[in-house]
Design an enzyme around this catalytic site. Structure first.
Site: not given
Ligand code: SAH
Length: 387
Positions: A221, A270, A290, A330
């Site tokens: 993520f 993920a 995250d 979050c």
């Molecule tokens: N860690 C980052 C914020 C993460 S926001 C920071 O500190 O700035 C959440 C992210 O998860 C987004 O970019 C979204 O594209 C991604 N996401 C959502 N579902 C997902 C999945 N199943 N597998 C991988 N990434 C995913």
């Protein structure tokens, strides 16, 4: 009539330190458009001034418990100045931080984030919109920004009967702004990025993980790579994973900006990726989880708990002996006790002996007020697989 009258339940919410009074607890509605209104309790005693939102389920948001207060330019100047003053210590470490965190700073439904010389604001209630000019005047004189952008595209505005739009309210605002946090540089995307352009609320947690990171690291993520950049300072190699290709392109730009060449970028789900690595028998020394809020509503909580447990269980299994997992949620609806319960279950199922090295929350610029649960949403834990 330009006063609102509330029932005992409504009045008690204010006495208990929570600024919101719901529509069902307003017994006499003021005959006026959105704005500031004097609020009387069930006995007719004036209890203070509130923002009035005629269409919203949250009808009243406490501004000032003093019935003699005057909600004018000077009032907003003072409120916003005190919010800005409490962020001063952050200026040693970053030029991107939240200046006003809504209810927590006594400015209900107002968000203002600073990215270097620019501000991004969100006006999230009809009552607050009425004070747009006063707030902009305060921000211009106190923060002296080169430009102010309103990211008023949030769905919440529809519930207030307000249009959803992204507009410049002052000066000019670039598409990208280069900022820094604890020695790491990154590009914020105020016009199109998530939230107001970056996830400022995990800044100190990224710094913490950056200090302890080592070996082979994985940032699931990753979005624009914010954790990955911090990890890459200490780890030998970092995999930055996200389901969004465009987000990873930005992450790669950020890596270049920091002259980091030990990060690889993987576009994947993920859940699938963690499972695949487990099958392949790969281990990591540092992992970061995250994810986005899995529980956007209370009813989504059971499913969300399963999702959180699944990724945490898999991440724990992937840790090399002594490996570290920084994991966060979050979701407002996933409370602190539930977060720990979920981690407990994941640790039990992983068969590992897992130690809590740190429990984390929100930084100075996102104050979580005890009597206003809605001001807090981030929970994090740094865990160590001891065996
Ligand atoms: N860690 C980052 C914020 C993460 S926001 C920071 O500190 O700035 C959440 C992210 O998860 C987004 O970019 C979204 O594209 C991604 N996401 C959502 N579902 C997902 C999945 N199943 N597998 C991988 N990434 C995913």
């Amino acid at each position: 009539m330009t006063v609102a009258r509330v029932n005992l339940k409504g009045a008690r919410r204010w006495l208990g330190g929570h600024p919101w009074i719901y529509r069902t607890d307003v017994t006499e509605r003021p005959m006026m458009d959105a704005g500031a209104v004097l609020v009387h309790d069930n006995r007719g005693k004036p209890r203070g001034w509130a923002l009035w939102s005629p269409l919203s389920e949250i009808s009243l948001r406490l501004l000032d418990a003093d019935p003699d207060a005057v909600i004018d330019q000077a009032w907003w100047d003072e409120r916003i100045a005190s919010a800005i003053a409490r962020r001063v210590p952050l200026e040693d470490h970053t030029n991107a931080f939240r200046l006003v965190h809504g209810e927590a700073d006594g400015c209900p439904s107002l968000v203002c984030d600073r990215y270097d010389d620019w501000l991004v604001v969100q006006f999230m209630s009809a009552g607050l919109e009425r004070f747009r000019e006063e707030i902009l005047t305060s921000l211009r004189s106190l923060a002296e920004p080169a430009g102010i952008l309103a990211r008023n595209d949030v769905p919440l505005r529809a519930k207030e009967g307000l249009p959803r739009e992204t507009v410049v309210l002052h000066g000019e605002v670039p598409r990208e702004i280069e900022v820094h946090e604890y020695g790491i540089r990154f590009l914020a995307a105020p016009w199109t990025g998530q939230k107001t352009g970056a996830f400022l609320d995990q800044r100190e947690n990224r710094h913490l993980v950056g200090i302890v990171a080592r070996g082979r690291a994985l940032d699931c993520f990753s979005y624009h790579g914010s954790f990955a950049l911090h990890l890459a300072k200490k780890a030998t190699h970092v995999t930055a994973l996200d389901a969004s290709g465009p987000a990873l392109m930005r992450a790669a730009e950020n890596a270049t900006l920091n002259s980091l060449d030990n990060i690889s970028f993987v576009e994947a789900n993920a859940f699938d990726y963690l499972r695949e690595k487990e099958r392949e028998g790969i281990t990591y020394d540092t992992i970061v989880l995250d994810p986005p809020a899995f529980a956007k509503t209370r009813s989504a909580l059971p499913g969300a708990m399963r999702g959180y447990k699944d990724i945490n269980l898999r991440a724990l299994r992937l840790l090399a002996p002594g490996g570290l997992l920084y994991t966060a949620s979050c979701s407002f609806h996933l409370t602190k006790p539930l977060f720990l319960e979920m981690l407990h279950e994941a640790a039990a199922d992983s068969g590992r002996r897992v130690a809590i090295r740190a429990l984390t929350g929100q930084p100075l610029d996102h104050p979580e007020v005890l009597t206003i649960p809605e001001t807090g949403y981030i929970k994090g834990a740094l865990l160590e697989a001891m065996d």
